[in-house]
Design a protein around this motif. Structure first.
Motif, short mmCIF file in Angstrom:
data_model
loop_
_atom_site.label_atom_id
_atom_site.label_comp_id
_atom_site.label_asym_id
_atom_site.label_seq_id
_atom_site.Cartn_x
_atom_site.Cartn_y
_atom_site.Cartn_z
N GLU A 193 0.82 -1.21 0.00
CA GLU A 193 0.00 0.00 0.00
C GLU A 193 0.86 1.27 0.00
OE1 GLU A 193 -3.01 -0.17 3.06
OE2 GLU A 193 -3.19 -2.34 2.88
N GLY A 194 2.16 1.09 0.20
CA GLY A 194 3.05 2.23 0.30
C GLY A 194 3.31 2.96 -1.00
N TYR A 195 2.99 2.35 -2.14
CA TYR A 195 3.25 3.03 -3.41
C TYR A 195 2.35 4.26 -3.57
CZ TYR A 195 6.10 -1.00 -4.47
OH TYR A 195 7.09 -1.96 -4.42
N ALA A 196 1.16 4.22 -3.02
CA ALA A 196 0.29 5.39 -3.04
C ALA A 196 0.83 6.47 -2.11
CB ALA A 196 -1.13 5.00 -2.64
N GLY A 197 1.16 6.09 -0.88
CA GLY A 197 1.69 7.07 0.07
C GLY A 197 2.99 7.67 -0.40
N SER A 198 3.85 6.87 -1.02
CA SER A 198 5.11 7.37 -1.55
C SER A 198 4.86 8.41 -2.64
CB SER A 198 5.94 6.21 -2.11
OG SER A 198 7.13 6.66 -2.70
N ALA A 199 3.88 8.16 -3.51
CA ALA A 199 3.57 9.12 -4.57
C ALA A 199 3.09 10.44 -4.00
CB ALA A 199 2.51 8.53 -5.51
N ILE A 200 2.27 10.39 -2.96
CA ILE A 200 1.80 11.62 -2.32
C ILE A 200 2.98 12.39 -1.74
CG2 ILE A 200 0.42 12.54 -0.42
CD1 ILE A 200 -1.42 10.07 -0.80
N GLN A 201 3.89 11.69 -1.08
CA GLN A 201 5.05 12.35 -0.49
C GLN A 201 5.91 13.00 -1.55
OE1 GLN A 201 6.59 9.00 1.73
NE2 GLN A 201 5.40 9.51 3.56
N LEU A 202 6.11 12.31 -2.68
CA LEU A 202 6.90 12.90 -3.77
C LEU A 202 6.19 14.10 -4.38
CD1 LEU A 202 8.19 9.68 -5.54
CD2 LEU A 202 9.58 11.40 -4.38
N ALA A 203 4.87 14.03 -4.48
CA ALA A 203 4.12 15.17 -5.01
C ALA A 203 4.28 16.39 -4.10
CB ALA A 203 2.64 14.80 -5.15
#
Length: 468
Positions: free
Chosen positions: A122-132
């Protein structure tokens, strides 16, 4: 066949085909990120954010996501970065939790934490938010006018690398945060809590010798549904979901296993919490956002939170779900602080018996004005999420991790934490928790960034106004 009957058959066939087409194009469009248009978030008349390259935000591999996160944090001058090693892979490369601390005016505005990957894949979504957040200067530039902001990337790096929810010991980290003596808790916990054992043959199907059944193509497509229908008829969907998500502590090879001791990832978080009391326990306010995927409407975020307030003092934040949603979290699909059936959102139905959740643990450990938030992005229908979890665990346990029959004939043999072969990649869970959909990817970034912006505004507002 009479013409009228043929007409009915044709109409039914057309409707059925249309339903299937709409279903698969929504949930399984398999669009690669390079084909996505720019993502735009128009927060208000003054704040408009856009991201041109979706592939710069999303990754399909843990190490790719970690590399992007580390590179993004290095673009800022005054940022403290470090890593917590959790495991070592077969190439002797550490799998880590990466931390970035952006200093702010903590005494006045408190701290905001954004964490990803507690449930691995599930971390791929959270990682994308953090990069954004890191790439578009969404964070306020002036340290004096913002809270301290902390990013925790990949709390479960092994699960993220293996495309699984559980960690290197098959433990669900969001069932592992227990206050007090965990051994005492496990001993007191009813093994058949939420009727887990009543569903065990379906949730963790084994043969008479105690080995997990191989999830053959026939079982994946037909057999699992044959086993499911009697359970649904007898108990209902909510009862089955509750048995799964409540967590269990006596079947180490089963799903939603909470473990018998605090896991390395959470040990690191607790040490960090204790060592940096200035940012956590002693901060006047604390907002912690933990990102998850899986349950709820496709691409929409359901918010569940725990609110805290100082003893005998007025909270800096709204305390009711209605106030939070109307005043601050207006982009979210639902906001709830209760998991009681009939009072909570669709995503969190069945969680009333769940223990060991990280946000709940942190809320109990904090004495200031706090909001500990789970942001859950919906993916597939819940029945398909459950199917993926069951099939993945069957394959992981029987074909990857252990071929040895336990000496007592049961299936309670635990996976050793020292194993370094993390080459497994779940064939079932990536699309379940990270749909390859243009619509879904854009929605996650928009809503994930919006929630952080809302929490930043709420935290700075909290300095001048309070809520009863």
């Amino acid at each position: 066949m009479p013409s009228f009957t043929r007409l009915i058959v044709v109409q039914v066939a057309v409707i059925f085909t249309a339903v299937l087409y709409n279903f698969f194009t929504k949930y399984f469009d398999n669009t690669v990120c390079s084909q996505d248009p720019p993502i735009t978030l128009k927060y208000d008349e003054q704040q408009v954010y856009s991201w041109d390259d979706t592939c710069q935000l999303y990754s399909l591999d843990y190490k790719e996501a970690r590399g992007k996160f580390r590179a993004a944090t290095q673009l800022y001058e005054n940022v403290e970065t470090f890593s917590f090693p959790v495991a070592i892979d077969s190439s002797n490369e550490p799998l880590t939790i990466d931390v970035a601390i952006f200093p702010g005016n903590t005494p006045e505005y408190g701290t905001i934490v954004h964490s990803s990957g507690l449930h691995g894949v599930e971390g791929y979504a959270g990682s994308a938010i953090q990069l954004a957040l890191l790439q578009k200067d969404v964070l306020p530039l002036s340290e004096n006018n913002r809270p301290t902001i902390i990013f925790l990337h990949a709390l479960n790096p092994v699960g993220m690398q293996e495309h699984r929810r559980s960690n290197e010991n098959n433990v669900d980290l969001n069932r592992n945060s227990i206050h007090g003596n965990m051994e005492d808790f496990v001993n007191r916990r009813d093994p058949n809590n939420a009727n887990y054992d009543s569903f065990r043959r379906f949730l963790s199907p084994t043969d008479p010798d105690g080995f997990f059944i191989d999830p053959t193509p026939w079982y994946r497509t037909v057999g699992i549904w044959i086993n499911l229908l009697p359970q649904l008829y007898k108990y209902g969907f909510v009862a089955l979901k509750r048995a799964m998500v409540s967590g269990q502590y006596h079947h180490p090879r089963g799903i939603f296993y909470g473990g018998k001791e605090l896991q390395p990832s959470l040990q690191h978080i607790q040490i960090f919490w204790n060592q940096r009391s200035d940012l956590f326990r002693d901060a006047p306010s604390l907002v912690w956002i933990d990102v998850h995927t899986g349950l709820g409407p496709f691409g929409k975020d359901s918010i569940h939170y725990h609110a805290t307030s100082p003893n005998g003092a007025i909270s800096r934040f709204p305390q009711t779900a209605a106030e939070l949603q109307n005043q601050h979290f207006f982009t979210s699909h639902s906001v709830t602080t209760s998991v009681t059936q009939g009072e909570t959102s669709e995503a969190f139905v069945g969680y009333d018996l769940t223990k060991g959740m990280m946000t709940s643990f942190l809320a109990e450990a904090y004495n200031g004005s706090g909001l500990f938030i789970t942001q859950e992005f919906g993916t597939l229908p819940a029945i398909l999420v459950g199917r993926g979890l069951i099939l993945d665990n069957m394959l992981y346990q029987e074909n990857i991790r252990s071929k040895t029959k336990p000496s007592d004939g049961s299936t309670t043999q635990s996976v050793g934490s020292g194993r370094q072969d993390h080459s497994y990649r779940s064939p079932f869970l990536l699309n379940v928790f990270f749909p390859q959909s243009t619509t879904w990817r854009a929605s996650v970034v928009r809503l994930g960034v919006a929630l952080v912006v809302q929490c930043l505004q709420m935290s700075t507002k909290a300095n001048t106004s309070s809520y009863l």
